[in-house]
Enzyme design. Structure first.
Site, PDB file in Angstrom:
ATOM      1  N   ASP A  59       0.867  -1.177   0.000  1.00  0.00           N
ATOM      2  CA  ASP A  59       0.000   0.000   0.000  1.00  0.00           C
ATOM      3  C   ASP A  59       0.908   1.233   0.000  1.00  0.00           C
ATOM      4  O   ASP A  59       1.174   1.822   1.031  1.00  0.00           O
ATOM      5  CB  ASP A  59      -0.894  -0.025   1.249  1.00  0.00           C
ATOM      6  CG  ASP A  59      -1.893   1.112   1.278  1.00  0.00           C
ATOM      7  OD1 ASP A  59      -1.923   1.907   0.322  1.00  0.00           O
ATOM      8  OD2 ASP A  59      -2.640   1.221   2.275  1.00  0.00           O
ATOM      9  N   GLY A  64      -7.582  10.267   8.135  1.00  0.00           N
ATOM     10  CA  GLY A  64      -6.735  11.399   7.821  1.00  0.00           C
ATOM     11  C   GLY A  64      -5.263  11.113   8.047  1.00  0.00           C
ATOM     12  O   GLY A  64      -4.401  11.888   7.647  1.00  0.00           O
ATOM     13  N   SER A  72      -1.230   2.685   6.711  1.00  0.00           N
ATOM     14  CA  SER A  72      -2.157   2.072   5.765  1.00  0.00           C
ATOM     15  C   SER A  72      -3.578   2.098   6.307  1.00  0.00           C
ATOM     16  O   SER A  72      -4.445   2.773   5.768  1.00  0.00           O
ATOM     17  CB  SER A  72      -1.735   0.633   5.459  1.00  0.00           C
ATOM     18  OG  SER A  72      -2.674   0.004   4.611  1.00  0.00           O
TER      19      SER A  72
END
Length: 485
Positions: free
Chosen positions: A243, A330, A348
């Site tokens: 990721d 966030g 992630s």
């Protein structure tokens, strides 16, 4: 777009309620604290333990069954499945504590493969825990009924000494937001993520790493909520084997120092990428929740996120680091690092929040660098020659109303931050006089799940809004406000 000389630091602009203490003497070497007796376990820093673990893994071959860092004793513990006295002596001479265990690395990998085949269920994860020599399987609050029975049956089928299972109170999701906030405008509103680490791309241009689910959600990124794009996604991987995203600054003259902004005018200079070691204390910086610390609890984690684009789909990501460091929407893409300047991971996703805790997973930086061809280190001009306002001019505004008239970039311009002094204590990259032209900062890569959040290096011309006004809703809910990942 005019040429810019922005001093862009990574990490969170708003370090709210930071519990982590980055002590000024954190860089003191412990190498001299070796044991008196030859072959006895020696004390070492976490980064040294990581290096030694990698060396022993190669030297011990199939007998090596994982390792972890005992932070209390500051020692590396190595698992061996072989009773070969020569291997035991070899590991001990290297300074490690040796522990003989039952499950080999190959057996643990085979068990993980079985889980992948039989139990790829949204809301589940598994990772190797070398402290127990087992696979730790976790199910979030959405795994109930037939799904729970299927998971439990699969774990039991692995054998009583191969895996354990536990429930998590929260739900696994990607955390789009974190570090220095970055924004992108997409249909339905804005998305926000966090900048992870500034790097130099393979072609020598300045860039940064962030979460892959951010990079597949949006291509162009800004340092303010409604600002013009300052960076463009070059590569993005999510889901699948990682990721991570590589995002290049549009201005080749952008100054992107290799440091993490930890709040209150403090920075940690990032010196190298390091592999995670279970038991190591790590620090996470994000634009939503600021600075928090915890420990690495598992390696090579597989996480099955519920797909936000397909109600019946699963976004499976492999090769992640599991920790007990908290994170919230966030914080995606934000920096995970060690106190002495080692870049460890990119935020992630996970479960829980910074009130109730939970599991959080990170993309290893070493893997992201290898895959993208990028290197750590200052990109563009050095951080030390940046002109502008010093740390003393930082706005006193909190994260919720952060709109400093100057650039909210660099280690010295975080407003409202409450984090303690960083490991570098003083001003490792010229943070005291970092400013920029007011428009420089790094962009982040939004999550592919549609809930990408911004990274935390927002600077801007006074319109870089703080984390407090970012919506925590994901893109999938059709909200027209900022979507935090």
């Amino acid at each position: 777009m005019p040429k810019r000389k922005a001093a862009i630091a990574v990490g969170g602009v708003a370090a709210l309620g930071a519990a982590a203490l980055l002590l000024p003497n954190a860089n003191a070497s412990q190498d001299g604290a070796s044991a008196d007796a030859a072959g006895a376990p020696r004390t070492m820093k976490a980064t040294d333990a990581s290096d030694l673990a990698a060396q022993l893994q190669k030297a011990l071959g199939d007998a090596f069954a994982g390792s972890y860092y005992d932070s209390g004793k500051q020692q590396l513990v190595v698992n061996l499945v072989s009773g070969d006295d020569n291997l035991i002596v070899q590991a001990k001479k290297a300074g490690a504590v040796v522990r003989q265990v039952e499950n080999s690395t190959s057996e643990l990998k085979a068990a993980a493969k079985t889980l992948k085949t039989k139990a790829t269920i949204p809301g589940t994860s598994w990772a190797v825990d070398p402290r127990t020599n087992k696979i730790q399987v976790t199910a979030d609050s959405t795994v109930t009924g037939a799904k729970w029975n299927r998971l439990e049956s699969t774990v039991q089928g692995l054998g009583s000494n191969m895996a354990t299972i536990k429930k998590s109170a929260g739900a696994f999701k990607t955390f789009v937001s974190g570090g220095d906030a970055i924004f992108s405008q997409v249909q339905g509103g804005n998305v926000r993520c966090s900048l992870g680490f500034n790097v130099k791309a393979s072609d020598g241009s300045p860039a940064f790493l962030t979460a892959g689910h951010c990079g597949v959600a949006a291509k162009d990124w800004s340092d303010s909520q409604n600002g013009q794009p300052i960076a463009t996604v070059d590569q993005a991987t999510f889901p699948g084997q990682g990721d991570f995203s590589l995002v290049k600054y549009n201005d080749a003259n952008t100054q992107a120092p290799s440091e993490v902004n930890t709040g209150n005018g403090q920075t940690v200079q990032i010196k190298q990428a390091v592999d995670a070691t279970v038991g190591t204390t790590v620090f996470r910086m994000g634009s939503t929740t600021g600075l928090h610390d915890g420990q690495v609890t598992g390696l090579d984690a597989t996480v099955n996120f519920q797909s936000e684009t397909d109600p019946n789909g699963v976004d499976t990501v492999t090769g992640l680091i599991q920790t007990n460091v908290c994170a919230e929407a966030g914080d995606s893409g934000g920096s995970l690092f060690t106190q002495d300047g080692g870049a460890v991971g990119l935020t992630s996703g996970g479960s829980g929040d910074c009130t109730n805790g939970g599991e959080t997973f990170f993309q290893p930086v070493t893997t992201a660098l290898q895959a993208t061809g990028a290197t750590l280190g200052d990109a563009g001009a050095g951080a030390g020659d940046q002109a502008g306002a010093g740390a003393g001019d930082q706005s006193g505004a909190g994260a919720g109303d952060q709109q400093a008239g100057g650039d909210a970039v660099g280690g010295g311009d975080q407003s409202g931050a409450t984090a303690d002094p960083s490991a570098t204590a003083t001003d490792p990259s010229g943070t005291g006089d970092q400013s920029g032209t007011g428009d420089a900062t790094g962009t982040g890569d939004q999550s592919g799940t549609g809930d990408a959040t911004g990274t935390g290096d927002q600077s801007g011309t006074g319109d870089a809004t703080g984390t407090g006004d970012q919506s925590g809703t994901g893109a999938g809910d059709g909200s027209s406000v900022t979507q935090s990942h």
